[in-house]
Design a protein around this motif. Structure first.
Motif, PDB file in Angstrom:
ATOM      1  N   SER A  57       3.545   3.809   2.700  1.00  0.00           N
ATOM      2  CA  SER A  57       3.888   4.691   3.822  1.00  0.00           C
ATOM      3  C   SER A  57       5.280   5.269   3.612  1.00  0.00           C
ATOM      4  N   ARG A  58       5.644   6.262   4.437  1.00  0.00           N
ATOM      5  CA  ARG A  58       7.004   6.826   4.353  1.00  0.00           C
ATOM      6  C   ARG A  58       8.050   5.749   4.547  1.00  0.00           C
ATOM      7  N   ASP A  59       7.684   4.701   5.343  1.00  0.00           N
ATOM      8  CA  ASP A  59       8.633   3.596   5.593  1.00  0.00           C
ATOM      9  C   ASP A  59       8.584   2.536   4.500  1.00  0.00           C
ATOM     10  N   GLY A  60       7.754   2.747   3.479  1.00  0.00           N
ATOM     11  CA  GLY A  60       7.737   1.816   2.345  1.00  0.00           C
ATOM     12  C   GLY A  60       6.735   0.676   2.483  1.00  0.00           C
ATOM     13  N   ILE A  61       5.875   0.721   3.507  1.00  0.00           N
ATOM     14  CA  ILE A  61       4.886  -0.362   3.654  1.00  0.00           C
ATOM     15  C   ILE A  61       3.684  -0.074   2.757  1.00  0.00           C
ATOM     16  N   ALA A  62       3.345  -1.093   1.931  1.00  0.00           N
ATOM     17  CA  ALA A  62       2.245  -0.906   0.989  1.00  0.00           C
ATOM     18  C   ALA A  62       0.919  -1.161   1.689  1.00  0.00           C
ATOM     19  N   ASN A  63      -0.129  -0.535   1.171  1.00  0.00           N
ATOM     20  CA  ASN A  63      -1.452  -0.620   1.784  1.00  0.00           C
ATOM     21  C   ASN A  63      -2.505  -0.606   0.675  1.00  0.00           C
ATOM     22  N   ALA A  64      -3.606  -1.320   0.919  1.00  0.00           N
ATOM     23  CA  ALA A  64      -4.735  -1.267  -0.020  1.00  0.00           C
ATOM     24  C   ALA A  64      -6.019  -1.202   0.781  1.00  0.00           C
ATOM     25  N   ALA A  65      -6.967  -0.379   0.326  1.00  0.00           N
ATOM     26  CA  ALA A  65      -8.274  -0.294   0.994  1.00  0.00           C
ATOM     27  C   ALA A  65      -9.290   0.282   0.020  1.00  0.00           C
ATOM     28  N   PRO A  66     -10.571  -0.152   0.167  1.00  0.00           N
ATOM     29  CA  PRO A  66     -11.617   0.368  -0.727  1.00  0.00           C
ATOM     30  C   PRO A  66     -12.286   1.625  -0.180  1.00  0.00           C
ATOM     31  N   PHE A  67     -12.707   2.514  -1.094  1.00  0.00           N
ATOM     32  CA  PHE A  67     -13.389   3.762  -0.720  1.00  0.00           C
ATOM     33  C   PHE A  67     -14.488   4.058  -1.734  1.00  0.00           C
ATOM     34  N   SER A  68     -15.716   4.177  -1.228  1.00  0.00           N
ATOM     35  CA  SER A  68     -16.826   4.472  -2.149  1.00  0.00           C
ATOM     36  C   SER A  68     -17.272   5.929  -2.070  1.00  0.00           C
ATOM     37  N   PHE A  69     -16.673   6.699  -1.177  1.00  0.00           N
ATOM     38  CA  PHE A  69     -16.839   8.155  -1.282  1.00  0.00           C
ATOM     39  C   PHE A  69     -15.760   8.559  -2.285  1.00  0.00           C
ATOM     40  N   PHE A  70     -16.107   8.365  -3.547  1.00  0.00           N
ATOM     41  CA  PHE A  70     -15.129   8.459  -4.630  1.00  0.00           C
ATOM     42  C   PHE A  70     -15.840   8.862  -5.914  1.00  0.00           C
ATOM     43  N   ASN A  71     -15.216   9.731  -6.657  1.00  0.00           N
ATOM     44  CA  ASN A  71     -15.704   9.994  -8.014  1.00  0.00           C
ATOM     45  C   ASN A  71     -14.673  10.760  -8.826  1.00  0.00           C
ATOM     46  N   VAL A  72     -14.990  10.885 -10.145  1.00  0.00           N
ATOM     47  CA  VAL A  72     -14.149  11.680 -11.027  1.00  0.00           C
ATOM     48  C   VAL A  72     -14.692  13.110 -10.995  1.00  0.00           C
ATOM     49  N   LEU A  73     -13.792  14.102 -11.040  1.00  0.00           N
ATOM     50  CA  LEU A  73     -14.220  15.502 -10.879  1.00  0.00           C
ATOM     51  C   LEU A  73     -14.073  16.344 -12.133  1.00  0.00           C
TER      52      LEU A  73
END
Ligand SMILES: Cc1cc2nc3c(=O)[nH]c(=O)nc-3n(C[C@H](O)[C@H](O)[C@H](O)COP(=O)(O)O)c2cc1C
Length: 205
Positions: free
Chosen positions: A33-49
């Motif tokens: 985040s802008r405040d430096g807080i790290a985040n992790a989450a999975p996403f399967s609406f995902f691909n290489v283009l």
């Protein structure tokens, strides 16, 4: 049977799409985040283009009442993310970071994940993932009131040494990566265990 997408309730549209477009690769995305807080989450609406430049796409849905997910907000605000591919042994930890935690919670710390500094972007990368793409956002498109599509350029890719067969030729031990993919319904995943090969027909001029 014909499903007229314009007439269906959103949850049924979602089910039809996610039950048919399978298996879907999973991007386990870290952001800061802008405040430096790290985040992790999975996403399967995902691909290489594409590969010139190398690009990936993420489909980020809004929470029904809370607005943008932390991942989406962080990418919009900072333009940076790391997309990791998920090996089987990290499936449970990946799933744990799918929890809907408030923005001030560092989900990487919460899931007890070890990180390494990235080389070209600010969000950290996850040590346990054999493939990590450091990305800068090229475009953020609002494709509807409840969803964003983020196209990111991969500025560098990490592949764990033991899976690089020939770096000069770009040969990777794909099977050894043991990556999982998202299937249908709630909580079904797949591993590529049943493979077949087709030789491409020669070009006809
Ligand atoms: C395997 C898996 C795939 C997911 N794919 C998506 C997706 O493509 N788009 C999306 O908006 N949410 C997806 N989710 C849900 C998000 O991971 C979840 O909403 C998460 O809490 C978002 O975290 P954030 O608010 O920290 O960004 C998925 C969850 C799992 C477990």
């Amino acid at each position: 049977m014909l499903f007229d997408m314009g007439q269906l309730p959103a949850d049924i549209r979602y089910k039809i799409l996610t039950a048919t477009v399978t298996p879907r690769p999973i991007a386990w995305v870290t952001t800061r985040s802008r405040d430096g807080i790290a985040n992790a989450a999975p996403f399967s609406f995902f691909n290489v283009l594409g590969h010139e430049p190398p690009t990936v796409v993420l489909g980020l849905l809004r929470h029904p009442n809370k607005g943008l997910k932390d991942t989406a907000r962080n990418i919009v605000e900072t333009g940076e993310f790391v997309a990791h591919l998920v090996p089987q042994q990290m499936a449970e930890a990946m799933n744990a970071t799918g929890v809907d935690a408030p923005p001030e919670v560092d989900e990487i710390e919460l899931a007890g994940l070890e990180t390494l500094p990235s080389q070209m972007v600010a969000p950290p990368r996850l040590k346990a993932c054999p493939v990590a793409f450091e990305c800068r956002s090229l475009s953020v498109q609002e494709t509807g009131p409840r969803q964003l599509a983020v196209i990111g350029e991969i500025v560098c890719a990490h592949v764990a040494e033991q899976f690089v067969i020939d770096a000069q030729r770009g040969h990777i031990d794909t099977i050894g990566l043991d990556l999982i993919a998202r299937m249908h319904g709630s909580g079904w995943y797949a591993r590529p265990r049943d493979l077949f090969q087709l030789v491409r027909p020669p070009l006809i001029d």
